[in-house]
Structures are given as structure tokens and as C-alpha cells.
Design a protein around this motif. Structure first.
Motif, PDB file in Angstrom:
ATOM      1  N   ILE A 197       6.295  10.773 -32.239  1.00 57.56           N
ATOM      2  CA  ILE A 197       6.431   9.360 -31.866  1.00 57.56           C
ATOM      3  C   ILE A 197       7.714   9.141 -31.085  1.00 57.56           C
ATOM      4  O   ILE A 197       7.737   8.392 -30.097  1.00 57.56           O
ATOM      5  CB  ILE A 197       6.391   8.474 -33.128  1.00 57.56           C
ATOM      6  CG1 ILE A 197       5.000   8.541 -33.773  1.00 57.56           C
ATOM      7  CG2 ILE A 197       6.751   7.032 -32.794  1.00 57.56           C
ATOM      8  CD1 ILE A 197       4.903   7.794 -35.087  1.00 57.56           C
ATOM      9  N   ALA A 198       8.798   9.807 -31.497  1.00 54.63           N
ATOM     10  CA  ALA A 198      10.082   9.655 -30.800  1.00 54.63           C
ATOM     11  C   ALA A 198       9.988  10.185 -29.371  1.00 54.63           C
ATOM     12  O   ALA A 198      10.484   9.544 -28.431  1.00 54.63           O
ATOM     13  CB  ALA A 198      11.176  10.380 -31.570  1.00 54.63           C
ATOM     14  N   SER A 199       9.370  11.346 -29.179  1.00 56.53           N
ATOM     15  CA  SER A 199       9.242  11.886 -27.824  1.00 56.53           C
ATOM     16  C   SER A 199       8.335  11.015 -26.968  1.00 56.53           C
ATOM     17  O   SER A 199       8.590  10.824 -25.773  1.00 56.53           O
ATOM     18  CB  SER A 199       8.704  13.319 -27.879  1.00 56.53           C
ATOM     19  OG  SER A 199       7.385  13.338 -28.396  1.00 56.53           O
ATOM     20  N   THR A 200       7.282  10.461 -27.569  1.00 59.37           N
ATOM     21  CA  THR A 200       6.411   9.531 -26.843  1.00 59.37           C
ATOM     22  C   THR A 200       7.183   8.297 -26.427  1.00 59.37           C
ATOM     23  O   THR A 200       7.057   7.809 -25.295  1.00 59.37           O
ATOM     24  CB  THR A 200       5.218   9.133 -27.719  1.00 59.37           C
ATOM     25  OG1 THR A 200       4.499  10.307 -28.108  1.00 59.37           O
ATOM     26  CG2 THR A 200       4.276   8.215 -26.969  1.00 59.37           C
ATOM     27  N   LEU A 201       7.999   7.778 -27.331  1.00 58.65           N
ATOM     28  CA  LEU A 201       8.824   6.610 -27.041  1.00 58.65           C
ATOM     29  C   LEU A 201       9.767   6.881 -25.884  1.00 58.65           C
ATOM     30  O   LEU A 201       9.833   6.101 -24.921  1.00 58.65           O
ATOM     31  CB  LEU A 201       9.608   6.225 -28.300  1.00 58.65           C
ATOM     32  CG  LEU A 201      10.554   5.029 -28.182  1.00 58.65           C
ATOM     33  CD1 LEU A 201       9.774   3.725 -28.143  1.00 58.65           C
ATOM     34  CD2 LEU A 201      11.548   5.002 -29.340  1.00 58.65           C
ATOM     35  N   LEU A 202      10.471   8.001 -25.940  1.00 55.84           N
ATOM     36  CA  LEU A 202      11.450   8.325 -24.897  1.00 55.84           C
ATOM     37  C   LEU A 202      10.779   8.543 -23.550  1.00 55.84           C
ATOM     38  O   LEU A 202      11.246   8.040 -22.518  1.00 55.84           O
ATOM     39  CB  LEU A 202      12.229   9.577 -25.304  1.00 55.84           C
ATOM     40  CG  LEU A 202      13.146   9.446 -26.521  1.00 55.84           C
ATOM     41  CD1 LEU A 202      13.663  10.809 -26.950  1.00 55.84           C
ATOM     42  CD2 LEU A 202      14.311   8.511 -26.222  1.00 55.84           C
ATOM     43  N   LEU A 256      19.521   8.543 -17.171  1.00 57.58           N
ATOM     44  CA  LEU A 256      19.952   9.938 -17.140  1.00 57.58           C
ATOM     45  C   LEU A 256      20.806  10.258 -18.366  1.00 57.58           C
ATOM     46  O   LEU A 256      20.644  11.313 -18.994  1.00 57.58           O
ATOM     47  CB  LEU A 256      20.747  10.203 -15.859  1.00 57.58           C
ATOM     48  CG  LEU A 256      21.009  11.663 -15.481  1.00 57.58           C
ATOM     49  CD1 LEU A 256      19.705  12.386 -15.192  1.00 57.58           C
ATOM     50  CD2 LEU A 256      21.940  11.741 -14.281  1.00 57.58           C
ATOM     51  N   ILE A 257      21.697   9.353 -18.720  1.00 58.75           N
ATOM     52  CA  ILE A 257      22.540   9.542 -19.905  1.00 58.75           C
ATOM     53  C   ILE A 257      21.681   9.548 -21.170  1.00 58.75           C
ATOM     54  O   ILE A 257      21.868  10.382 -22.070  1.00 58.75           O
ATOM     55  CB  ILE A 257      23.609   8.446 -19.968  1.00 58.75           C
ATOM     56  CG1 ILE A 257      24.587   8.592 -18.793  1.00 58.75           C
ATOM     57  CG2 ILE A 257      24.364   8.499 -21.295  1.00 58.75           C
ATOM     58  CD1 ILE A 257      25.560   7.445 -18.649  1.00 58.75           C
ATOM     59  N   PHE A 261      21.315  12.846 -23.851  1.00 56.60           N
ATOM     60  CA  PHE A 261      21.650  12.839 -25.274  1.00 56.60           C
ATOM     61  C   PHE A 261      20.419  12.971 -26.172  1.00 56.60           C
ATOM     62  O   PHE A 261      20.547  13.316 -27.345  1.00 56.60           O
ATOM     63  CB  PHE A 261      22.419  11.559 -25.640  1.00 56.60           C
ATOM     64  CG  PHE A 261      23.850  11.576 -25.195  1.00 56.60           C
ATOM     65  CD1 PHE A 261      24.793  12.328 -25.872  1.00 56.60           C
ATOM     66  CD2 PHE A 261      24.257  10.849 -24.087  1.00 56.60           C
ATOM     67  CE1 PHE A 261      26.118  12.355 -25.464  1.00 56.60           C
ATOM     68  CE2 PHE A 261      25.575  10.870 -23.665  1.00 56.60           C
ATOM     69  CZ  PHE A 261      26.522  11.625 -24.350  1.00 56.60           C
ATOM     70  N   SER A 262      19.241  12.675 -25.629  1.00 61.44           N
ATOM     71  CA  SER A 262      18.030  12.742 -26.451  1.00 61.44           C
ATOM     72  C   SER A 262      17.157  13.941 -26.100  1.00 61.44           C
ATOM     73  O   SER A 262      16.007  14.013 -26.532  1.00 61.44           O
ATOM     74  CB  SER A 262      17.221  11.451 -26.291  1.00 61.44           C
ATOM     75  OG  SER A 262      16.822  11.270 -24.941  1.00 61.44           O
ATOM     76  N   GLN A 263      17.697  14.887 -25.329  1.00 63.28           N
ATOM     77  CA  GLN A 263      16.866  16.000 -24.864  1.00 63.28           C
ATOM     78  C   GLN A 263      16.365  16.867 -26.020  1.00 63.28           C
ATOM     79  O   GLN A 263      15.227  17.349 -25.991  1.00 63.28           O
ATOM     80  CB  GLN A 263      17.635  16.842 -23.853  1.00 63.28           C
ATOM     81  CG  GLN A 263      18.931  17.442 -24.361  1.00 63.28           C
ATOM     82  CD  GLN A 263      19.634  18.263 -23.293  1.00 63.28           C
ATOM     83  OE1 GLN A 263      19.004  19.024 -22.576  1.00 63.28           O
ATOM     84  NE2 GLN A 263      20.943  18.109 -23.176  1.00 63.28           N
ATOM     85  N   LYS A 264      17.186  17.063 -27.060  1.00 65.02           N
ATOM     86  CA  LYS A 264      16.742  17.877 -28.185  1.00 65.02           C
ATOM     87  C   LYS A 264      15.561  17.221 -28.899  1.00 65.02           C
ATOM     88  O   LYS A 264      14.589  17.887 -29.274  1.00 65.02           O
ATOM     89  CB  LYS A 264      17.897  18.095 -29.160  1.00 65.02           C
ATOM     90  CG  LYS A 264      18.979  19.037 -28.639  1.00 65.02           C
ATOM     91  CD  LYS A 264      20.036  19.299 -29.696  1.00 65.02           C
ATOM     92  CE  LYS A 264      21.093  20.268 -29.172  1.00 65.02           C
ATOM     93  NZ  LYS A 264      22.142  20.529 -30.193  1.00 65.02           N
ATOM     94  N   GLN A 265      15.662  15.901 -29.091  1.00 68.12           N
ATOM     95  CA  GLN A 265      14.577  15.176 -29.737  1.00 68.12           C
ATOM     96  C   GLN A 265      13.328  15.196 -28.877  1.00 68.12           C
ATOM     97  O   GLN A 265      12.202  15.330 -29.380  1.00 68.12           O
ATOM     98  CB  GLN A 265      15.003  13.733 -30.013  1.00 68.12           C
ATOM     99  CG  GLN A 265      13.968  12.903 -30.753  1.00 68.12           C
ATOM    100  CD  GLN A 265      13.702  13.439 -32.141  1.00 68.12           C
ATOM    101  OE1 GLN A 265      14.619  13.808 -32.860  1.00 68.12           O
ATOM    102  NE2 GLN A 265      12.439  13.482 -32.530  1.00 68.12           N
ATOM    103  N   LEU A 266      13.510  15.083 -27.570  1.00 66.83           N
ATOM    104  CA  LEU A 266      12.372  15.071 -26.656  1.00 66.83           C
ATOM    105  C   LEU A 266      11.662  16.427 -26.661  1.00 66.83           C
ATOM    106  O   LEU A 266      10.435  16.498 -26.751  1.00 66.83           O
ATOM    107  CB  LEU A 266      12.848  14.735 -25.239  1.00 66.83           C
ATOM    108  CG  LEU A 266      11.776  14.541 -24.168  1.00 66.83           C
ATOM    109  CD1 LEU A 266      10.827  13.423 -24.554  1.00 66.83           C
ATOM    110  CD2 LEU A 266      12.415  14.257 -22.819  1.00 66.83           C
ATOM    111  N   VAL A 267      12.433  17.505 -26.595  1.00 68.01           N
ATOM    112  CA  VAL A 267      11.834  18.844 -26.616  1.00 68.01           C
ATOM    113  C   VAL A 267      11.167  19.110 -27.949  1.00 68.01           C
ATOM    114  O   VAL A 267      10.064  19.664 -28.030  1.00 68.01           O
ATOM    115  CB  VAL A 267      12.908  19.904 -26.315  1.00 68.01           C
ATOM    116  CG1 VAL A 267      12.344  21.300 -26.532  1.00 68.01           C
ATOM    117  CG2 VAL A 267      13.419  19.757 -24.895  1.00 68.01           C
TER     118      VAL A 267
END
Length: 276
Positions: A197-202, A256-257, A261-267
Motif C-alpha cells: 500500500i505504501a509503494s502504491t501510495l508513493l 525528487l526529495i 528518502f522513500s526509495q527503500k520503502q518503494l523498492v
């Protein structure tokens, strides 16, 4: 048994990855550098790379000409609002497709995905007329609705993929313990699918933030987000590359910022369930 990777192969893979990363990042870097040049330096031939007189006058001119923060808050409200509204609709829809048996689930999913293949200009006129008659033109409410509808198929597809990785037996156990439909979705399913859900949100915030076609055609000034803010620097007199680059840098910097900062959560969310 995993195949050993030799140091030479690892070095080659690293070099290829770095080269691809630099190639992808180069337009952002060039835009950033150009934003600190004068207009004459920005159009110089051959191009001037790093050795030029750096100036902040473009950023001052952009802020003086346009109210950056008004466009920024419009982008925040539109992108976050459309994504949250889409999640509220997509979570129950994805739950039904993932856990309620049905022969037509794949057909429905393909039908929803097919709507993304329609050129947006094909429905621009009827949608424009609807917005005009309902008083939604140049309003943040109207843009929240239209961007939610545009990205809804992607949200449902992503959530459906994540929900399918959750064992149905867990939900059955919750039902045996007396959990109703609402409790099952809110207290059992949703916490287990938080990475997805977090990656979908981002991802959908990024898609809504970068949407240009609908924001340019359904807004004028009141609800104009940062995409319209950038487009305003294309004028009949010509392109002012330095000021356009400054406006573009100011528009892409927040997202971009956030992505950095959320790249780990996105991956983590995008690979959720990929490894058994």
C-alpha cells in the motif's frame, strides 16, 4: 546452489549500472545547472558546463513573476488527495478481486487496464463540457476527481497483486473469530499489506504530481499546479531556458526529495511477495 560472481563481472555490472544511472539522471543535472546560468550562457554554443558565473537571479525572477508556493500547495493537495481517494476505492475493489472467487476477475482487470490505453485527448471535450456544466473547471476538487479516475486502474492492479500474496487462510481465521467485512479489511488485510500500500501510495503521488495533460487543459489560474507553473514559461516571444530551468528545478525538487528518502520503502513494496 548460487553461482559465484567473479570480481571482474561485478565490476562490469557496477560500471553498466552507473552508466545507466548517469544517463537517466543527466537531464535533471543539466536542468539544475542551467537554472544558475544567465540566458546568454544557457544558449551558448558549445555548451558551458560547470565553469560559468553562477547566479540566483533566475529563481528570484521566477518567484517575482509567479506565486510558486500557491502552485506548490495546489500540487500537494491534488496529488495526495487523488491518491488517498483512489486508495479508499481501490482497497475494497482489490480485496474483492483477490479473495472472492469469480471467473470474470481477469477480464475486469484487463478492462480496467485497457482504459489506460485510450489517448486522453479522446475524452477531453466531453470531460471539459461536464466540468464546465458542473462548475468543476479550474478547481482542485475537479482535478482530484479526474486524476483519481485516471490512476485508479493502476492502484487496483498494484493492490490486487499484493493482496494475492496474502494467504486466504488468515482471512478465514479472522472470520471464524467473528471479524466482519470492515474489520477484516481494516484490521487484518491492510496491516499485512502495508509495504504494498505504501509503494502504491508513493508511486501514484508521483504520477499525479507529474500529470500535465489534464492539469493544463482543466485549469487556468486558481487550481493550477506546478506543471502549469512550468508551462507558463513557454511564451510566444521564445523560450527563456535559464528561467524555465529554474522553474523546472523548483517543481521537481519536492518530489525528487520525497522519492530519495522513500526509495527503500518503494523498492520494498514493489518487490513485496516476489521472493517466497
Amino acid at each position: 546452489m548460487a553461482r559465484a560472481i567473479t570480481p571482474g563481472r561485478k565490476a562490469v555490472n557496477t560500471a553498466i549500472g552507473a552508466g545507466i544511472g548517469i544517463l537517466i539522471f543527466f537531464p535533471i543535472l543539466w536542468t539544475f545547472l542551467t537554472s544558475f546560468k544567465s540566458e546568454a550562457t544557457a544558449i551558448a554554443d558549445p555548451p558551458v558546463w560547470f565553469f560559468f558565473d553562477w547566479t540566483f537571479e533566475n529563481y528570484g525572477a521566477v518567484q517575482e513573476r509567479s506565486n510558486y508556493f500557491r502552485h506548490f500547495w495546489n500540487s500537494v493537495i491534488i496529488s495526495v488527495g487523488s491518491t488517498v481517494l483512489g486508495l479508499l476505492i481501490a482497497v475494497p475493489a482489490a480485496w474483492a478481486m483477490a479473495f472472492v472467487p469469480g471467473k470474470q476477475t481477469k477480464n475486469v482487470l484487463m478492462w480496467m487496464l485497457s482504459t489506460k490505453m485510450l489517448p486522453p485527448v479522446g475524452v477531453l471535450v466531453p470531460l471539459y463540457l461536464i466540468f464546465r456544466d458542473w462548475g468543476l473547471l479550474d478547481t482542485r476538487t475537479g482535478l482530484v476527481i479526474v486524476l483519481m479516475l485516471i490512476n485508479l486502474p493502476i492502484i487496483i492492479w498494484m493492490l490486487y497483486t499484493y493482496f494475492k500474496e496474502i494467504p486466504g487462510e488468515i482471512l478465514e481465521a479472522a472470520r471464524m473469530d467473528g471479524a466482519g467485512l470492515q474489520s477484516e479489511i481494516i484490521y487484518v488485510l491492510t496491516p499485512m499489506a502495508v509495504p504494498g500500500i505504501a509503494s502504491t501510495l508513493l508511486l501514484n503521488i508521483i504520477l499525479a504530481w507529474n500529470e500535465a495533460f489534464w492539469t493544463l487543459n482543466l485549469t487556468a489560474s486558481n487550481a493550477a499546479p506546478l506543471t502549469a507553473f512550468i508551462a507558463s514559461y513557454s511564451s510566444p516571444e521564445g523560450l527563456f531556458y535559464a528561467k524555465l530551468s529554474a522553474a523546472s528545478t523548483m517543481a521537481i525538487a519536492p518530489i525528487l526529495i520525497m522519492g530519495w528518502f522513500s526509495q527503500k520503502q518503494l523498492v520494498r513494496g514493489l518487490t513485496f511477495g516476489a521472493v517466497k
